[in-house]
Design a protein around this motif. Sequence first.
Motif, PDB file in Angstrom:
ATOM      1  N   ALA A   1       0.834  -1.206   0.000  1.00 32.27           N
ATOM      2  CA  ALA A   1       0.000   0.000   0.000  1.00 32.27           C
ATOM      3  C   ALA A   1       0.868   1.254   0.000  1.00 32.27           C
ATOM      4  CB  ALA A   1      -0.935   0.002   1.210  1.00 32.27           C
ATOM      5  N   ALA A   2       1.952   1.234   0.764  1.00 31.99           N
ATOM      6  CA  ALA A   2       2.879   2.376   0.777  1.00 31.99           C
ATOM      7  C   ALA A   2       3.493   2.578  -0.594  1.00 31.99           C
ATOM      8  CB  ALA A   2       3.970   2.163   1.825  1.00 31.99           C
ATOM      9  N   VAL A   3       3.870   1.488  -1.235  1.00 32.79           N
ATOM     10  CA  VAL A   3       4.466   1.562  -2.579  1.00 32.79           C
ATOM     11  C   VAL A   3       3.464   2.151  -3.565  1.00 32.79           C
ATOM     12  CG1 VAL A   3       5.329   0.172  -4.505  1.00 32.79           C
ATOM     13  CG2 VAL A   3       6.118  -0.292  -2.176  1.00 32.79           C
ATOM     14  N   GLN A   4       2.236   1.691  -3.524  1.00 33.54           N
ATOM     15  CA  GLN A   4       1.200   2.215  -4.428  1.00 33.54           C
ATOM     16  C   GLN A   4       0.985   3.702  -4.195  1.00 33.54           C
ATOM     17  OE1 GLN A   4       1.177   0.110  -6.891  1.00 33.54           O
ATOM     18  NE2 GLN A   4      -0.993   0.404  -7.111  1.00 33.54           N
ATOM     19  N   SER A   5       0.959   4.109  -2.947  1.00 35.98           N
ATOM     20  CA  SER A   5       0.768   5.523  -2.608  1.00 35.98           C
ATOM     21  C   SER A   5       1.914   6.365  -3.168  1.00 35.98           C
ATOM     22  CB  SER A   5       0.691   5.679  -1.093  1.00 35.98           C
ATOM     23  OG  SER A   5       0.630   7.031  -0.738  1.00 35.98           O
ATOM     24  N   TRP A   6       3.151   5.895  -3.020  1.00 36.64           N
ATOM     25  CA  TRP A   6       4.298   6.634  -3.538  1.00 36.64           C
ATOM     26  C   TRP A   6       4.241   6.726  -5.052  1.00 36.64           C
ATOM     27  CZ3 TRP A   6       8.517   3.874  -0.184  1.00 36.64           C
ATOM     28  CH2 TRP A   6       8.467   4.408   1.102  1.00 36.64           C
ATOM     29  N   ARG A   7       3.836   5.651  -5.696  1.00 39.58           N
ATOM     30  CA  ARG A   7       3.760   5.664  -7.160  1.00 39.58           C
ATOM     31  C   ARG A   7       2.758   6.707  -7.637  1.00 39.58           C
ATOM     32  NH1 ARG A   7       3.970  -0.726  -8.079  1.00 39.58           N
ATOM     33  NH2 ARG A   7       6.222  -0.939  -8.127  1.00 39.58           N
TER      34      ARG A   7
ATOM     35  N   GLY B   1       8.128   5.097 -11.244  1.00 39.76           N
ATOM     36  CA  GLY B   1       8.091   3.760 -11.786  1.00 39.76           C
ATOM     37  C   GLY B   1       9.374   2.998 -11.493  1.00 39.76           C
ATOM     38  N   ARG B   2      10.281   3.632 -10.784  1.00 38.51           N
ATOM     39  CA  ARG B   2      11.582   3.025 -10.503  1.00 38.51           C
ATOM     40  C   ARG B   2      11.597   2.259  -9.187  1.00 38.51           C
ATOM     41  NH1 ARG B   2      16.818   6.131 -11.629  1.00 38.51           N
ATOM     42  NH2 ARG B   2      17.330   4.115 -10.790  1.00 38.51           N
ATOM     43  N   LEU B   3      10.464   1.701  -8.799  1.00 37.75           N
ATOM     44  CA  LEU B   3      10.406   0.941  -7.563  1.00 37.75           C
ATOM     45  C   LEU B   3       9.627  -0.342  -7.807  1.00 37.75           C
ATOM     46  CD1 LEU B   3      11.010   0.790  -4.519  1.00 37.75           C
ATOM     47  CD2 LEU B   3       8.837   1.949  -4.141  1.00 37.75           C
ATOM     48  N   ARG B   4      10.259  -1.444  -7.488  1.00 38.29           N
ATOM     49  CA  ARG B   4       9.603  -2.738  -7.619  1.00 38.29           C
ATOM     50  C   ARG B   4       9.774  -3.483  -6.303  1.00 38.29           C
ATOM     51  NH1 ARG B   4      10.578  -7.482 -12.088  1.00 38.29           N
ATOM     52  NH2 ARG B   4       9.268  -8.982 -11.030  1.00 38.29           N
ATOM     53  N   VAL B   5       8.668  -4.038  -5.809  1.00 43.42           N
ATOM     54  CA  VAL B   5       8.693  -4.746  -4.530  1.00 43.42           C
ATOM     55  C   VAL B   5       7.971  -6.076  -4.690  1.00 43.42           C
ATOM     56  CG1 VAL B   5       8.007  -4.669  -2.104  1.00 43.42           C
ATOM     57  CG2 VAL B   5       8.683  -2.564  -3.265  1.00 43.42           C
ATOM     58  N   GLU B   6       8.588  -7.115  -4.166  1.00 43.38           N
ATOM     59  CA  GLU B   6       7.961  -8.425  -4.147  1.00 43.38           C
ATOM     60  C   GLU B   6       8.097  -8.995  -2.746  1.00 43.38           C
ATOM     61  OE1 GLU B   6       8.847 -11.173  -7.269  1.00 43.38           O
ATOM     62  OE2 GLU B   6       9.219  -9.548  -8.686  1.00 43.38           O
ATOM     63  N   THR B   7       7.099  -9.771  -2.336  1.00 42.68           N
ATOM     64  CA  THR B   7       7.153 -10.425  -1.039  1.00 42.68           C
ATOM     65  C   THR B   7       6.967 -11.927  -1.227  1.00 42.68           C
ATOM     66  OG1 THR B   7       4.778 -10.148  -0.649  1.00 42.68           O
ATOM     67  CG2 THR B   7       6.222  -8.402   0.154  1.00 42.68           C
ATOM     68  N   VAL B   8       7.687 -12.679  -0.409  1.00 40.38           N
ATOM     69  CA  VAL B   8       7.599 -14.136  -0.459  1.00 40.38           C
ATOM     70  C   VAL B   8       7.551 -14.643   0.976  1.00 40.38           C
ATOM     71  CG1 VAL B   8       8.723 -16.265  -1.202  1.00 40.38           C
ATOM     72  CG2 VAL B   8       8.972 -14.185  -2.573  1.00 40.38           C
TER      73      VAL B   8
ATOM     74  N   ASP C   1      13.948   5.001   1.680  1.00 43.16           N
ATOM     75  CA  ASP C   1      12.713   5.411   2.353  1.00 43.16           C
ATOM     76  C   ASP C   1      11.837   4.202   2.673  1.00 43.16           C
ATOM     77  OD1 ASP C   1      13.469   8.053   2.282  1.00 43.16           O
ATOM     78  OD2 ASP C   1      12.207   8.564   0.548  1.00 43.16           O
ATOM     79  N   LEU C   2      11.721   3.285   1.724  1.00 43.13           N
ATOM     80  CA  LEU C   2      10.900   2.105   1.956  1.00 43.13           C
ATOM     81  C   LEU C   2      11.505   1.213   3.042  1.00 43.13           C
ATOM     82  CD1 LEU C   2       8.386   0.521   1.302  1.00 43.13           C
ATOM     83  CD2 LEU C   2       9.635  -0.611  -0.531  1.00 43.13           C
ATOM     84  N   LEU C   3      12.826   1.083   3.066  1.00 42.05           N
ATOM     85  CA  LEU C   3      13.465   0.297   4.114  1.00 42.05           C
ATOM     86  C   LEU C   3      13.210   0.900   5.492  1.00 42.05           C
ATOM     87  CD1 LEU C   3      16.864  -0.614   2.411  1.00 42.05           C
ATOM     88  CD2 LEU C   3      14.897  -2.110   2.803  1.00 42.05           C
ATOM     89  N   LYS C   4      13.159   2.214   5.579  1.00 47.00           N
ATOM     90  CA  LYS C   4      12.830   2.877   6.849  1.00 47.00           C
ATOM     91  C   LYS C   4      11.404   2.542   7.273  1.00 47.00           C
ATOM     92  CE  LYS C   4      15.988   6.766   6.267  1.00 47.00           C
ATOM     93  NZ  LYS C   4      16.095   8.218   6.003  1.00 47.00           N
TER      94      LYS C   4
END
Length: 77
Positions: free
Chosen positions: A24-30, A36-43, A64-67
């Motif tokens: 959700a944070a990633v979508q908000s930032w986009r 478009g220079r951010l890609r996140v995957e979770t496993v 910023d995302l790591l924080k």
Amino acid sequence: MSAIVQIDAISSEAATRLANTVMAAVQSWRQEQESGRLRVETVYDEERAALKIIVLGGQDVTVDLLKVINALIEEPE
């Protein structure tokens, strides 16, 4: 820049909540920055009760995302 965050000893429910919050944070930032220079995957590995968050992007947005991830991990449930 790339980063992998591994969180061990996390329940499936907690992993889902964390992954959803990060996405959700990633979508908000986009939407705000047209970044478009951010890609996140979770496993999630259920056998090991471990969540991996893979982050690929520009240096500033990755840091910023790591924080954000760090703050969420340290937050009591």
